[in-house]
Design a protein around this motif. Structure first.
Motif, PDB file in Angstrom:
ATOM      1  N   UNK A  78       0.847  -1.222   0.000  1.00  0.00           N
ATOM      2  CA  UNK A  78       0.000   0.000   0.000  1.00  0.00           C
ATOM      3  C   UNK A  78       0.870   1.255   0.000  1.00  0.00           C
ATOM      4  N   UNK A  79       2.152   1.090  -0.317  1.00  0.00           N
ATOM      5  CA  UNK A  79       3.132   2.197  -0.329  1.00  0.00           C
ATOM      6  C   UNK A  79       3.328   2.821   1.043  1.00  0.00           C
ATOM      7  N   UNK A  80       3.018   2.053   2.068  1.00  0.00           N
ATOM      8  CA  UNK A  80       3.262   2.557   3.440  1.00  0.00           C
ATOM      9  C   UNK A  80       4.666   2.154   3.856  1.00  0.00           C
ATOM     10  N   UNK A  81       5.388   3.090   4.489  1.00  0.00           N
ATOM     11  CA  UNK A  81       6.731   2.772   4.992  1.00  0.00           C
ATOM     12  C   UNK A  81       6.596   1.788   6.142  1.00  0.00           C
ATOM     13  N   UNK A  82       7.383   0.700   6.110  1.00  0.00           N
ATOM     14  CA  UNK A  82       7.365  -0.273   7.223  1.00  0.00           C
ATOM     15  C   UNK A  82       8.789  -0.467   7.725  1.00  0.00           C
ATOM     16  N   UNK A  83       8.916  -0.928   8.969  1.00  0.00           N
ATOM     17  CA  UNK A  83      10.251  -1.080   9.571  1.00  0.00           C
ATOM     18  C   UNK A  83      10.885  -2.437   9.281  1.00  0.00           C
ATOM     19  N   UNK A  84      10.018  -3.464   9.077  1.00  0.00           N
ATOM     20  CA  UNK A  84      10.583  -4.807   8.855  1.00  0.00           C
ATOM     21  C   UNK A  84       9.759  -5.554   7.804  1.00  0.00           C
ATOM     22  N   UNK A  85      10.427  -6.562   7.229  1.00  0.00           N
ATOM     23  CA  UNK A  85       9.791  -7.563   6.374  1.00  0.00           C
ATOM     24  C   UNK A  85      10.094  -8.926   6.990  1.00  0.00           C
ATOM     25  N   UNK A  86       9.344  -9.941   6.590  1.00  0.00           N
ATOM     26  CA  UNK A  86       9.767 -11.304   6.954  1.00  0.00           C
ATOM     27  C   UNK A  86      11.098 -11.578   6.234  1.00  0.00           C
ATOM     28  N   UNK A  87      11.809 -12.596   6.680  1.00  0.00           N
ATOM     29  CA  UNK A  87      13.132 -12.882   6.093  1.00  0.00           C
ATOM     30  C   UNK A  87      13.032 -13.141   4.587  1.00  0.00           C
ATOM     31  N   UNK A  88      12.008 -13.907   4.195  1.00  0.00           N
ATOM     32  CA  UNK A  88      11.877 -14.248   2.761  1.00  0.00           C
ATOM     33  C   UNK A  88      11.568 -12.985   1.941  1.00  0.00           C
ATOM     34  N   UNK A  89      10.666 -12.144   2.468  1.00  0.00           N
ATOM     35  CA  UNK A  89      10.295 -10.908   1.744  1.00  0.00           C
ATOM     36  C   UNK A  89      11.480  -9.962   1.690  1.00  0.00           C
ATOM     37  N   UNK A  90      12.277  -9.938   2.763  1.00  0.00           N
ATOM     38  CA  UNK A  90      13.465  -9.050   2.798  1.00  0.00           C
ATOM     39  C   UNK A  90      14.441  -9.439   1.697  1.00  0.00           C
ATOM     40  N   UNK A  91      14.651 -10.751   1.541  1.00  0.00           N
ATOM     41  CA  UNK A  91      15.610 -11.233   0.542  1.00  0.00           C
ATOM     42  C   UNK A  91      15.140 -10.879  -0.866  1.00  0.00           C
ATOM     43  N   UNK A  92      13.868 -11.108  -1.136  1.00  0.00           N
ATOM     44  CA  UNK A  92      13.385 -10.785  -2.485  1.00  0.00           C
ATOM     45  C   UNK A  92      13.348  -9.270  -2.691  1.00  0.00           C
ATOM     46  N   UNK A  93      13.038  -8.525  -1.642  1.00  0.00           N
ATOM     47  CA  UNK A  93      13.002  -7.056  -1.777  1.00  0.00           C
ATOM     48  C   UNK A  93      14.392  -6.515  -2.098  1.00  0.00           C
ATOM     49  N   UNK A  94      15.433  -7.121  -1.473  1.00  0.00           N
ATOM     50  CA  UNK A  94      16.805  -6.679  -1.763  1.00  0.00           C
ATOM     51  C   UNK A  94      17.137  -6.920  -3.230  1.00  0.00           C
ATOM     52  N   UNK A  95      16.918  -8.153  -3.698  1.00  0.00           N
ATOM     53  CA  UNK A  95      17.347  -8.517  -5.057  1.00  0.00           C
ATOM     54  C   UNK A  95      16.527  -7.759  -6.100  1.00  0.00           C
ATOM     55  N   UNK A  96      15.206  -7.748  -5.911  1.00  0.00           N
ATOM     56  CA  UNK A  96      14.374  -7.036  -6.893  1.00  0.00           C
ATOM     57  C   UNK A  96      14.672  -5.535  -6.862  1.00  0.00           C
ATOM     58  N   UNK A  97      14.923  -4.997  -5.653  1.00  0.00           N
ATOM     59  CA  UNK A  97      15.233  -3.568  -5.553  1.00  0.00           C
ATOM     60  C   UNK A  97      16.528  -3.221  -6.280  1.00  0.00           C
ATOM     61  N   UNK A  98      17.557  -4.074  -6.101  1.00  0.00           N
ATOM     62  CA  UNK A  98      18.842  -3.803  -6.767  1.00  0.00           C
ATOM     63  C   UNK A  98      18.692  -3.902  -8.288  1.00  0.00           C
ATOM     64  N   UNK A  99      17.938  -4.869  -8.757  1.00  0.00           N
ATOM     65  CA  UNK A  99      17.805  -5.040 -10.216  1.00  0.00           C
ATOM     66  C   UNK A  99      16.855  -4.005 -10.818  1.00  0.00           C
ATOM     67  N   UNK A 100      15.813  -3.651 -10.083  1.00  0.00           N
ATOM     68  CA  UNK A 100      14.897  -2.602 -10.581  1.00  0.00           C
ATOM     69  C   UNK A 100      15.660  -1.297 -10.777  1.00  0.00           C
ATOM     70  N   UNK A 101      16.540  -0.975  -9.819  1.00  0.00           N
ATOM     71  CA  UNK A 101      17.340   0.266  -9.922  1.00  0.00           C
ATOM     72  C   UNK A 101      18.182   0.221 -11.197  1.00  0.00           C
TER      73      UNK A 101
END
Ligand SMILES: O=C(CO)[C@@H](O)[C@H](O)CF
Length: 505
Positions: A394-417
């Protein structure tokens, strides 16, 4: 790996975390690989990831004596593994871009008279005015950058001359900082090398020229005339042209290996030293890019680069002279938060295991259910920002993700950039070549394009071994001018098509 045949060519890469070497035969087949990990094999220098991050968290340096010892060690490891140096016809190499080495007065004489009975470290450890030199991860020269841009007429004007606006890590701004804050060391310096030309100097037994391609990463060289830009030199430090000497073609044969290497290791006296260059230009050669290909190199820094004919410098990204063809160029975008950030999240979210990391990545669907993360542990280069930022679907800033979501967020974020910046700079995305076989699927999904990998981990070393062949064989016998045979033709003659794992049409 192929057995060592009668002809052999070496490519060294002095990268951020390690020194690597690849040997290839006359058919471009890999016959030997070796490496020295700076942190674990040379613990006396107490580096982390091959560098020292200073208390201000902006200044980042590496000990030049660590690189000397690493070369001593890797050559000993090769000798102990039975490598026969007498077949080596040419050597070339690369170094992490932008880093600089400050040879002090009298060092050239030491370099020219090395005693084969001793190692390089004991012979040259007192030859440097600056023991801990600035490297590409440094972000401490913002003031020097502002001064340089204002002196030449602004960021775009500087990019129109040197291929880049002023960047903190670029060598000219680092030299300006040393001249400003350590004037005695600057005045004590008789020669300034890049990491690449420093390494070439060791093999040559004399100062080696900075090559056009790595020299493009200094905010000092005019990428069109391929000479130092007077306004840039003037705005940086006095007597700089003399300390740099003239740049040379990246395909230049600089001479032959020194007496030291012939006597200590058994190199042939006619073993040529071909100009060393930057690690990314070395990778461009190693990946045998064709026009339209985009390379993605995942390393301590991540980079996206491509071979171009028509340079269009902008205030984002970089244009370097091409290391293979003096009439072409290469475009590059660099990201500082690369493998060190991926390793941190692997350790925190997957127990330090890449298998666990991959399993977690696959357990979350492409698109991460709308969760997005930005992970700038260190001040990022593209864009210049720092911090960890997470947003939910929902485009809300959050402080944490689950471990699995964190890992995919890192990789997708780096490649999206990477995709966003590549498209913004007008890179046409038709085919991607990745320097390693990890994360293929995500990269292909994000770019919606076929992804290939090359079958040798060390693309920079491989590219420099290719450049050694190119410099030795395809050169007219009577002079050292640029060869007539293009490297791409050499590849067509010398080897099968790129060994690729084609992921997806
Ligand atoms: O700064 C960079 C390129 O401009 C990095 O990729 C370094 O070359 C890494 F060694």
């Amino acid at each position: 790996m192929a057995a060592q045949t009668d002809s052999c060519y070496l490519g060294f890469d002095f990268s951020t975390q390690q020194l690597k070497v690849v040997a290839i035969d006359g058919n471009l087949q890999v016959t030997h690989q070796n490496n020295v990990q700076f942190d674990s094999d040379l613990p006396e220098f107490r580096t982390q990831g091959g560098v020292h991050i200073h208390e201000d968290r902006l200044t980042v340096t590496s000990p030049v004596c660590m690189w000397l010892k690493a070369l001593d060690l890797i050559l000993e490891k090769m000798k102990n593994a039975g490598f026969d140096f007498s077949h080596v016809k040419a050597v070339s190499g690369s170094g992490q871009q932008h880093g600089s080495v400050y040879w002090k007065k009298g060092a050239r004489r030491a370099l020219q008279h090395l005693d084969p009975g001793r190692d390089l470290h004991s012979l040259l450890q007192d030859s440097f005015a600056v023991q801990d030199g600035p490297v590409w991860m440094d972000s401490s020269t913002a003031k020097q950058c502002q001064y340089l841009e204002s002196a030449v007429g602004g960021a775009q004007q500087l990019a129109d001359i040197t291929g880049s606006r002023a960047y903190e890590r670029f060598t000219g701004n680092q030299i300006a900082k040393i001249h400003q804050f350590q004037p005695d060391k600057y005045n004590e310096t008789e020669r300034i090398s890049l990491v690449s030309s420093f390494a070439a100097s060791l093999f040559l037994g004399d100062y080696a020229a900075i090559d056009y391609s790595d020299g493009s990463g200094m905010n000092l060289m005019d990428i069109f005339t391929k000479q130092w830009s007077e306004p840039c030199l003037k705005a940086t430090a006095p007597q700089l042209a003399e300390k740099l000497s003239d740049p040379a073609s990246s395909t230049a044969a600089l001479g032959f290996v020194s007496h030291y290497f012939v006597k200590r290791f058994g190199f042939p006296e006619d073993c040529k030293v071909i100009a060393f260059t930057g690690d990314n230009p070395g990778s461009l050669a190693g990946m045998r890019l064709q026009e339209g290909d985009i390379a993605v190199s995942l390393g301590t820094s991540d980079t996206v680069f491509l071979w171009i004919k028509e340079p269009r410098p902008t205030v984002e990204g970089h244009i370097f002279c091409n290391p293979v063809d003096n009439l072409s160029y290469m475009a590059l975008i660099c990201y500082k938060n690369g493998s060190l950030t991926r390793e941190r999240i692997r350790n925190e979210c997957a127990g330090g295991s890449w298998e666990g990391f991959s399993r977690a990545l696959r357990s979350v669907p492409m698109g991460n259910n709308g969760n997005i993360g930005i992970y700038f542990d260190a001040m990022e280069i593209t864009p210049p920002a720092v911090g960890i930022h997470r947003f939910d679907q929902h485009n809300r800033r959050v402080d944490t993700f689950t471990q699995e979501v964190e890992i995919r967020a890192l990789v997708e974020g780096q490649f999206l950039a990477k995709r966003v910046h590549a498209q913004k700079l007008g890179y046409k995305i038709s085919k991607l070549i990745l320097t390693s076989s990890v994360l293929l699927q995500v990269l292909s999904d994000i770019f919606n394009a076929p992804v290939y990998t090359i079958d040798v981990a060390n693309s920079a070393c491989l590219g420099c071994a290719y450049r050694a062949v190119h410099g030795k064989i395809y050169r007219c016998k009577h002079c050292l001018t640029c060869c007539s045979q293009s490297m791409l033709e050499m590849f067509a003659i010398k080897c099968s098509p790129l060994n690729v794992d084609h992921l997806r049409y």
